[in-house]
Write an enzyme that holds these catalytic residues in place. Structure first.
Site, mmCIF file in Angstrom:
data_model
loop_
_atom_site.group_PDB
_atom_site.id
_atom_site.type_symbol
_atom_site.label_atom_id
_atom_site.label_comp_id
_atom_site.label_asym_id
_atom_site.label_seq_id
_atom_site.Cartn_x
_atom_site.Cartn_y
_atom_site.Cartn_z
ATOM 1 N N THR A 196 0.975 -1.189 0.558
ATOM 2 C CA THR A 196 0.033 0.278 -0.183
ATOM 3 C C THR A 196 0.931 1.152 0.662
ATOM 4 O OG1 THR A 196 -1.996 -1.213 0.819
ATOM 5 C CG2 THR A 196 -1.937 1.673 1.371
ATOM 6 N N VAL A 197 1.262 1.494 0.584
ATOM 7 C CA VAL A 197 3.079 2.871 0.813
ATOM 8 C C VAL A 197 4.009 2.690 -0.187
ATOM 9 C CG1 VAL A 197 4.049 4.030 2.481
ATOM 10 C CG2 VAL A 197 2.477 2.457 4.078
ATOM 11 N N LYS A 245 6.834 1.397 11.943
ATOM 12 C CA LYS A 245 6.931 1.998 13.195
ATOM 13 C C LYS A 245 7.307 0.578 14.389
ATOM 14 C CE LYS A 245 3.011 0.743 11.161
ATOM 15 N NZ LYS A 245 1.707 1.055 11.354
ATOM 16 N N ILE A 270 -0.390 12.615 9.284
ATOM 17 C CA ILE A 270 -0.018 14.249 10.055
ATOM 18 C C ILE A 270 1.271 14.000 10.064
ATOM 19 C CG2 ILE A 270 -0.494 15.023 12.122
ATOM 20 C CD1 ILE A 270 -2.975 13.464 12.451
ATOM 21 N N GLU A 312 -3.059 -3.570 9.919
ATOM 22 C CA GLU A 312 -2.024 -4.345 9.611
ATOM 23 C C GLU A 312 -2.041 -5.475 9.065
ATOM 24 O OE1 GLU A 312 1.222 -2.638 10.068
ATOM 25 O OE2 GLU A 312 -0.312 -0.453 10.349
ATOM 26 N N LYS A 345 3.773 3.451 18.360
ATOM 27 C CA LYS A 345 4.290 5.320 17.386
ATOM 28 C C LYS A 345 3.981 6.091 19.475
ATOM 29 C CE LYS A 345 1.192 4.054 13.315
ATOM 30 N NZ LYS A 345 -0.718 3.602 13.728
#
Ligand code: HSE
Length: 317
Positions: free
Chosen positions: A15-16, A108, A139, A193, A208
Site C-alpha cells: 500500500t505505502v 513504527k 499528519i 496491519e 507510535k
C-alpha cells in the site's frame, strides 16, 4: 540547484510503497521544483513481480531480495516499506545505512524497538534516518515534535494513533455492526496491519506512542514499560452507554512527564463527545501536544491508507 538526480530504491511495493511511486509520478514537477533536484525511483523489490499494482515497474531495476537493493551502489536513498521490527526490514535498514544510503521508513515497529541503534548507525555514517510516516500516517507529527516545537519542554502528549481502531469504534457506533465485520472492512480499505491483532490489541498505538515519547522526552523508545490494552473487548453496549453519558470510546496513547518520570500507556478511554479528540471519526488520527511555551497544539488528519502515508514518506525524501 544541483542537477543530480536523487536515486531511490523502494523495498516493498504494498500500500505505502505503491503510493510513493504514484505521488512521485503525479507530482514530479512540483517535487523537483520544491526540492531542487529530480527524485527518481530507479529500483524496487517486492515479493511478487507479476502483481498488478496500478503502475508499471518497466524500466526499474528489480531485486528479488531487498537486502541486495539496500546494498546497491547506484541508489542514494532506500525506502523501507516492508514492515516488521525484525528480519528483512531490519536487515534492509542496517545494510543501507552501513553502505552509505539514507533511509526513509514507515515502519513504527522497527523504530519503536531499534530506533536508537539505527539512528546511531545513521549518525555515525553521516546519513539520515527519517520516519515521519511511522506515526499518525499523513499528519506531520514527527516534524512538529522535532522542529516546530523544538524550543519547548513537553508536558503531555495524547493521541488517537490507530486508524483501524478509530474506524472500528466509530463504525460500530454509527451502524451497530459487530467488531469482526468492521475489522474486515478496515482490512479491505488498507488501514489494518498485515497482522490486525497489532491494531486491535493496541500494539501499533504503543509503537507510535513510544516513538513520540522518546523524541519528546529525550530517551530511547521504551516498549517494556508501556502498559497496553486494546479494543477487542469493547461491545456495542459499551459504546451506547458511553454515548448516553456524553462520551465516545477512543483508543488513546498517552504520555506525560510527572515528577521527573516519563509515564506512558495505551488504553480505551471515555472522551467527551465535544472535545477535539472526541470529534475525530473514521480512520482519522489526532495528536494533542502540550509544550511549556507554545501551549497546546492539536493536529488531525488521515492516519492510515495509501495517499496520506505515502505523502509523509515523500516529505521525508
Ligand atoms: N494499521 C495502522 C492504522 C496503519 O490502522 O493506523 C497506519 O500506521
Amino acid at each position: 540547484m544541483t542537477t543530480d538526480t536523487l536515486r531511490i530504491g523502494i523495498a516493498g511495493l504494498g500500500t505505502v510503497g505503491g503510493g510513493v511511486v504514484k505521488i512521485l509520478q503525479s507530482n514530479a514537477d512540483l517535487i523537483t521544483a520544491r526540492s531542487g533536484r529530480k527524485i527518481e525511483v530507479v529500483a524496487v523489490s517486492a515479493r511478487d513481480k507479476s502483481r498488478d499494482r496500478g503502475f508499471s515497474t518497466d524500466g526499474l531495476r528489480w531485486f528479488d531480495d531487498a537486502r541486495d537493493l539496500a546494498a546497491d551502489s547506484e541508489i542514494d536513498v532506500v525506502l523501507e516499506m516492508i514492515g516488521g521490527s525484525e528480519g528483512i526490514a531490519r536487515d534492509v535498514c542496517e545494510k543501507a545505512l552501513s553502505t552509505g544510503k539514507h533511509v526513509v521508513t514507515a515502519n513504527k515497529a522497527l523504530i519503536a524497538h531499534h530506533g536508537k541503534a539505527l539512528a546511531a548507525l545513521a549518525a555515525g555514517n553521516n546519513l539520515t534516518l527519517a520516519f515521519e510516516a511511522a506515526v499518525a500516517g499523513g499528519i506531520p507529527v514527527i516534524k512538529t515534535l522535532r522542529e516546530g516545537m523544538a524550543a519547548n519542554r513537553f508536558f503531555h502528549i495524547s493521541g488517537i494513533l490507530n486508524g483501524t481502531c478509530n474506524y472500528i469504534l466509530t463504525t460500530m457506533e454509527k451502524t451497530g455492526q459487530d467488531f469482526a465485520d468492521v475489522l474486515k472492512e478496515a482490512q479491505e480499505k488498507g488501514y489494518a496491519e498485515a497482522d490486525p491483532t497489532f491494531d486491535v490489541d493496541g500494539i501499533d498505538t504503543a509503537h507510535k506512542l513510544a516513538i513520540m515519547a522518546g523524541l519528546a522526552f529525550g530517551h530511547a523508545p521504551n516498549m517494556d514499560e508501556l502498559p497496553v490494552e486494546g479494543i477487542r473487548s469493547i461491545t456495542f453496549d459499551d459504546i451506547r452507554y458511553a454515548n448516553e453519558l456524553g462520551y465516545r470510546i477512543k483508543l488513546l496513547g498517552v504520555t506525560r512527564m510527572a515528577d521527573g518520570h516519563v509515564q506512558q500507556a495505551v488504553y480505551p478511554c471515555m472522551v467527551a463527545k465535544e472535545s477535539p479528540l472526541g470529534s475525530v471519526d473514521d480512520a482519522f488520527n489526532a495528536v494533542q501536544l502540550e509544550g511549556d511555551f507554545v501551549g497546546r497544539i492539536f493536529l488531525e488528519g488521515a492516519g492510515a491508507g495509501e495517499g496520506p502515508t505515502a505523502s509523509s514518506v515523500v516529505a521525508d525524501l
